[in-house]
Design an enzyme around this catalytic site. Structure first.
Site, PDB file in Angstrom:
ATOM      1  CG  ASP A   1      -2.214   0.651   1.143  1.00 56.06           C
ATOM      2  OD1 ASP A   1      -2.245   1.942   0.377  1.00 56.06           O
ATOM      3  OD2 ASP A   1      -3.346   0.052   1.048  1.00 56.06           O
TER       4      ASP A   1
ATOM      5  CG  HIS B   1      -0.777   1.706  -3.216  1.00 57.02           C
ATOM      6  ND1 HIS B   1      -2.158   1.410  -2.826  1.00 57.02           N
ATOM      7  CD2 HIS B   1      -0.577   0.716  -4.046  1.00 57.02           C
ATOM      8  CE1 HIS B   1      -2.429   0.339  -3.107  1.00 57.02           C
ATOM      9  NE2 HIS B   1      -1.449  -0.295  -3.796  1.00 57.02           N
TER      10      HIS B   1
END
Ligand SMILES: *[C@@H]1O[C@H](CO)[C@@H](O)[C@H](O)[C@H]1NC(C)=O
Ligand SMILES: *[C@@H]1O[C@H](CO)[C@@H](O)[C@H](O)[C@H]1NC(C)=O
Ligand SMILES: *[C@@H]1O[C@H](CO)[C@@H](O)[C@H](O)[C@H]1NC(C)=O
Length: 386
Positions: free
Chosen positions: A211, A234
């Site tokens: 993430d 991310h």
């Protein structure tokens, strides 16, 4: 009788003095034995000492159950982890409401030693699929709350079960040569989540996770990120903001001399549509390499991950004073630059210097909404905002 008592008394004094004066406590770790009780005992002694103390967990691989280390302590504290510490492989053996290792309320805390904190999250994600635990109940992380003048240095965290590191509250905290490793497809394993703290530095660190590499919550003031390599993951994200009432401003973020490799986003600011009011200001990105990044530059004020929000009303989080300078490399999609600001509170004071982001499959492009950036360099792709 008196002599014996006297002897015992001196012995106790000597024994106490030994602990008070000794700057180093080495944990008598034994293979396969849980280190947690030993660490807690050492912490209690060290925290009461009036001189700075270092607790050493020596080289080796040891299991460790959940540990909470709290201050305030009487003097500076260092926890030197030379070992590889392993969390219980089954989440059922952890209290899901708590983090794995929590350090709270210490002034002058140092975590160091070159060791590894292995959350063994991969066992859950890839192996034990039927433990009956929902992912949001998995214990995971390292949590540093209300630390002041503290340093986390030369430590690796591996395969956390959820967020790797959660930082909340405090002032003057540095992460230096910090490494986070988890597979790119492990869900919700944010690298470092930082909120409600002043003066944070993350430098010379490597973050590979499923993430956000670093995510920034409300109430953060003055975060400097330099020499960080992010990917997979991310990217570095401010937000998402605006979902709860009363969020504090995010003020002062400087990301410099860093690299993103194969990430979903590069540098991103995201806020919810139909949001509560908020402020994001003084955000600067400079000297950044992007390698095959899906969306290298993103402002997204309609962030709505599962399409479960109403976009009828705009975000009320005001974004201002944002700069992008010398950002180059490759975009994995056509949309290399997305500046999608709020129609309710358009972005102000956005500056775009030199950028050069190319896309293999054709010409890269930029998208903008509700923003009139000041262009101070040469932009590839051209940033055209009407
Ligand atoms: C880990 O940190 C996140 C971020 O604040 C938090 O929401 C989560 O509850 C923490 N995990 C555990 C098991 O406490
Ligand atoms: C921040 O903390 C570090 C580590 O304890 C210390 O060396 C430094 O002086 C602190 N900075 C300020 C401004 O207090
Ligand atoms: C942009 O980067 C490409 C690939 O590295 C390079 O060939 C090109 O000359 C650069 N353009 C500018 C304007 O710097």
């Amino acid at each position: 009788m008196a002599t014996i008592n006297y002897c015992a008394f001196t012995f106790i004094l000597f024994w106490l003095a030994h602990f008070v004066e000794s700057a180093i406590i080495t944990i008598p770790a034994k293979a396969n034995a849980n280190i947690a009780p030993l660490l807690l005992r050492a912490w209690k002694e060290a925290c009461a000492a009036t001189t700075p103390t270092t607790i050493v967990i020596p080289k080796g691989t040891y299991p460790m159950t959940q540990v909470l280390l709290v201050g305030p302590c009487k003097a500076a504290m260092e926890l030197k982890i030379e070992a590889v510490l392993k969390a219980p492989p089954n989440p059922k053996d952890m209290d899901g409401k708590k983090e794995w290792l929590t350090v709270n309320y210490i002034d002058h805390f140092t975590l160091s030693g070159g060791g590894t904190l292995d959350g063994q999250g991969n066992v859950h994600v890839y192996g034990v699929k039927d433990t009956g635990f929902k992912s949001n109940r998995l214990p995971n992380n390292l949590s540093f709350n209300f630390l002041t003048n503290s340093v986390i240095r030369d430590i690796t965290t591996l395969n956390s079960k959820l967020f790797h590191v959660n930082v909340f509250g405090g002032k003057n905290l540095t992460f230096d040569h910090f490494t986070i490793k988890a597979p790119g497809n492990s869900p919700n394993t944010d690298g470092i989540h930082i909120a409600k703290i002043i003066d944070v530095t993350v430098k010379d660190s490597k973050i590979a996770t499923g993430d956000d590499c670093i995510s920034i919550g409300d109430g953060l003031e003055n975060l400097k990120i330099t020499g960080v390599t992010c990917g997979p993951g991310h990217g570095i994200s401010v937000g998402s903001l605006g979902r709860s009432p009363g969020e504090q401003p995010v003020k002062g973020l400087f990301v410099k001399d860093s690299k993103f490799i194969g990430t979903d986003n590069g540098v991103r600011i995201k806020t919810w549509p139909n949001s509560h009011p908020g402020i994001v200001t003084d955000i600067h990105f400079e000297n950044i390499d992007m390698e095959n990044v899906k969306n290298p530059i993103v402002i997204d004020q309609e962030y709505c991950p599962h399409n479960k929000c109403s976009k009828e009303k705009p975000s009320l989080v005001k974004i201002s004073k944002v700069s992008y300078k010398n950002i180059k490399g490759t975009s994995a999609t056509k949309e290399a630059v997305i500046l999608a600001c709020s129609s309710g509170v358009p972005c102000d004071g956005v500056e775009i210097g030199d950028i050069n982001l190319t896309f293999k499959g054709g010409a890269a492009k930029s998208v903008c909404k509700n923003v009139k950036p000041m262009l101070t360099g040469k932009q590839v792709p051209a940033v055209i905002c009407k």
